[in-house]
Design a protein around this motif. Structure first.
Motif, PDB file in Angstrom:
ATOM      1  N   SER A 106       0.829  -1.204   0.000  1.00 41.11           N
ATOM      2  CA  SER A 106       0.000   0.000   0.000  1.00 41.11           C
ATOM      3  C   SER A 106       0.862   1.253   0.000  1.00 41.11           C
ATOM      4  N   ARG A 109       2.721   1.614  -3.424  1.00 43.88           N
ATOM      5  CA  ARG A 109       1.728   1.974  -4.438  1.00 43.88           C
ATOM      6  C   ARG A 109       1.404   3.467  -4.346  1.00 43.88           C
ATOM      7  N   TRP A 110       1.263   3.960  -3.119  1.00 46.30           N
ATOM      8  CA  TRP A 110       1.015   5.391  -2.911  1.00 46.30           C
ATOM      9  C   TRP A 110       2.241   6.211  -3.287  1.00 46.30           C
ATOM     10  N   ARG A 114       4.060   9.647  -6.299  1.00 42.91           N
ATOM     11  CA  ARG A 114       4.757  10.848  -5.847  1.00 42.91           C
ATOM     12  C   ARG A 114       6.228  10.824  -6.247  1.00 42.91           C
ATOM     13  N   LEU A 165      -3.681   4.888   2.989  1.00 46.44           N
ATOM     14  CA  LEU A 165      -2.820   4.972   1.801  1.00 46.44           C
ATOM     15  C   LEU A 165      -3.599   4.652   0.528  1.00 46.44           C
ATOM     16  N   TRP A 166      -4.507   3.676   0.606  1.00 48.15           N
ATOM     17  CA  TRP A 166      -5.354   3.368  -0.553  1.00 48.15           C
ATOM     18  C   TRP A 166      -6.273   4.545  -0.867  1.00 48.15           C
ATOM     19  N   ALA A 168      -5.605   7.716  -0.203  1.00 50.79           N
ATOM     20  CA  ALA A 168      -4.760   8.781  -0.750  1.00 50.79           C
ATOM     21  C   ALA A 168      -4.374   8.497  -2.201  1.00 50.79           C
ATOM     22  N   THR A 169      -4.120   7.234  -2.515  1.00 51.31           N
ATOM     23  CA  THR A 169      -3.774   6.875  -3.887  1.00 51.31           C
ATOM     24  C   THR A 169      -4.941   7.143  -4.830  1.00 51.31           C
ATOM     25  N   ASP A 172      -5.276  10.902  -5.316  1.00 52.12           N
ATOM     26  CA  ASP A 172      -4.216  11.398  -6.198  1.00 52.12           C
ATOM     27  C   ASP A 172      -4.505  11.088  -7.664  1.00 52.12           C
TER      28      ASP A 172
END
Length: 613
Positions: A106, A109-110, A114, A165-166, A168-169, A172
């Motif tokens: 996770s 991946r995030w 970036r 994190l999922w 946030a991904t 994004d």
């Protein structure tokens, strides 16, 4: 170097070779602690803390008096595994491996979103996952091998951050957050609250971070996230109510025990003061031991001219050598309870190097000593996530009566993720700074491998070391375990002496103090709370009186066997009277203490008369 605004990683040759090397090294270190834990799962047994956990799991559905609800999570699992201790230890290992891999995937991946110049192969994600998995070995540094509520909070915290994190991904990438991620977050929150109510601290901070992340898609996204998360909490409560334990039984039992200890435990003010003072002491010790390394890290970032970079490299190597020497001399990479105040210095020094380099790189980029790295262009959501990872180890430990870092460093994987974020986000800084962070990260993983090995084999929790654990236990509850010869003989002899009083299984027993494991191995059942501690006699007495309020909690003619490693006190004698038991009139010593492991074992006088030839 001045004026550069993009990372040069796309131009670096051999990135796949470097990443493959990271995968191999970190993967080998991860395999080291995992295989060590598998091998150690058959060794040793702690009759105190581990015995308490296992005894509460053994009778999870029949004894609601408990400090937390962790028995409703691991109890059904223990039952499903046939009450096999080795299998439960391996189950704990499996959950730790899975959650660290999930968190690692996770996070990477995030992070890929970036790091636009990250290597376009899966090796990039695998390298990060391997590093984070290798960091997970800290969980085997000193605690019991069987799982407890600290494991639930650690696993829950990492899983909950993985959900963030999922989220946030998805934000994004401009996509809706999958509803199942939000519901899973609610399920995790409910499980953590059941296991330990003080987890509200880490839950609260993580929820705030999640709301900040979701706010990137507007108010409706926030409302949607809250709705699905609440649905996940409600679903969990319904499943527990219908298929595990009635909440109107479990919750009052937990509240009752917490009421017992309310007047004897730390007050919130005292707890916070202890946390702060011990954290300051740890930071001070770390700075005293490793200040050359931190100074060298700053110089490595700001050195611009070629000769200054050469000087910085020499200083960095010398400082790293000094730090490694300090770790070796101070035994600061050795696991076990005796070293819980030493090895945190080593791990904290590693993450401080990364943080110091990150701050120096941000400042250097702003004043144009170096180009501006990707890290300096992070948005508010990114900084919130990174800040959450920085504080996660300590806040997930909140509620312990120990210094926060004693439990907190179990979540070292969060700091490993921070170190990955730093080393991949400062590519415009001099190579010495990047190499230093990378080397320190790898060195911390080597320290973790050493900590887990020594903590499991040389200094296992309240047990003899690996070399002495050579005798297979013969008592059914300890099936598959190897003990030291003296302990194995003593336990077998004790079982033989008590055998006439143990059939059928589930004989009520009271073991004073911290001997829940003896009750478990004898097939006994606790009377009142499973935890019995010498400093908490009023709590123990209150538990005995509580279960006797509605009558004797045992079958007619089978009052509890009493096991003591000290003289019985008036507190316990009075508590037994609430169960209509007169200790002096109703009990008789089984045998002289020298014949029963130096324990005073009392059996009901009536049974003694019948079963003594």
């Amino acid at each position: 170097m001045k004026g550069r605004t993009s990372d040069p990683t796309g131009a670096l040759p051999g990135r796949s070779v470097v990443l493959a090397g990271v995968v191999l090294v970190a993967g080998a270190l991860a395999a080291w602690w995992i295989l060590t834990a598998v091998r150690a799962a058959h060794e040793g047994f702690d009759i105190t803390d581990e015995g308490y956990y296992l005894l509460s799991y053994r009778w999870w559905a029949q004894n609601p008096l408990a400090l937390t609800g962790v028995q409703y999570l691991y109890g059904p699992v223990f039952q499903w595994l046939g009450y096999d201790i080795v299998s439960l230890r391996l189950f704990r290992l499996l959950t730790l491996v899975v959650v660290h891999l999930l968190f690692g995937y996770s996070f990477m991946r995030w992070l890929r979103g970036r790091r636009p110049n990250a290597a376009p192969t899966k090796l990039w994600e695998l390298a990060g996952m391997a590093v984070i998995l290798a960091a997970g070995g800290v969980s085997y540094t000193w605690m019991p091998q069987s799982p407890g509520y600290n494991d639930v909070i650690l696993i829950g915290a990492l899983a909950l951050v993985s959900c963030v994190l999922w989220m946030a991904t998805a934000v994004d990438r401009g996509k809706p957050v999958p509803f199942w991620v939000l519901m899973v977050a609610g399920v995790i929150i409910a499980a953590m609250l059941l296991a330990k109510w003080t987890s509200v601290v880490v839950i609260g901070l993580t929820v705030i971070a999640a709301l900040v992340v979701l706010a990137g898609q507007g108010v409706k996204a926030v409302a949607r996230g809250i709705g699905f998360a609440v649905a996940g909490v409600a679903l969990t409560a319904l499943v527990v109510q219908l298929f595990v334990i009635k909440l109107n039984v479990a919750v009052p039992g937990i509240m009752t025990v917490n009421r017992f200890i309310a007047g004897t435990s730390y007050s919130p003010t005292e707890l916070l003061h202890m946390y702060w003072s011990t954290a300051v002491d740890l930071l001070g010790q770390t700075l005293r031991d490793h200040w050359p390394l931190l100074v060298a890290a700053v110089i490595a970032v700001i050195a611009r001219r070629r000769w200054l970079q050469a000087v910085a490299a020499v200083l960095a190597v010398a400082a790293l050598v000094l730090s490694v020497r300090r770790v070796v001399v101070d035994d600061a990479a050795i696991g076990g309870s005796a070293h819980v105040f030493d090895y945190p210095v080593t791990l904290l020094a590693a993450v401080l190097v990364a943080l110091v380099v990150a701050v120096a790189a941000l400042i250097a980029g702003r004043v144009r000593l170096t180009g501006r790295s990707v890290l300096s262009r992070e948005n508010a959501r990114g900084w919130v996530v990174l800040a959450l990872l920085v504080v996660l180890p300590m806040v997930q430990a909140f509620g312990t009566n120990n210094p926060l870092y004693v439990i907190g460093f179990n979540a070292f994987a969060a700091w490993a993720a921070v170190m990955i974020a730093v080393v991949t986000g400062i590519w415009v800084t001099p190579v010495t700074a990047r190499l230093l962070v990378g080397l320190v990260t790898v060195a911390s993983l080597v320290a973790v491998a050493s900590l887990s090995y020594t903590g499991l084999f040389l200094y296992p929790y309240r047990s003899k070391g690996h070399a002495d654990l050579t005798v297979a236990a013969t008592m059914p509850p300890l099936k598959g375990l190897y003990l030291d010869e003296t302990a194995a003989q003593n336990y077998t002899a004790l079982e033989a002496q008590l055998k006439p009083y143990l059939k059928p299984a589930g004989r009520p027993m009271l073991a004073f103090d911290k001997m829940a494991g003896l009750v478990l191995m004898l097939g006994g059942k606790p009377v009142g709370e499973a935890w019995v501690a010498p400093k908490e006699r009023p709590r123990t007495a209150a538990g005995i009186e509580e279960v006797c309020q509605s009558g004797q909690p045992w079958s007619p003619g089978r009052p509890p066997i009493i096991i003591l490693n000290r003289r019985i006190s008036d507190v316990e004698i009075t508590a037994l009277q609430a169960c209509l038991l007169d200790f002096r009139a109703d009990y008789e010593l089984l045998a002289p203490a020298k014949d029963t492991m130096n324990l005073q074992i009392y059996v009901p006088r009536r049974e003694r008369l019948v079963k003594t030839p």
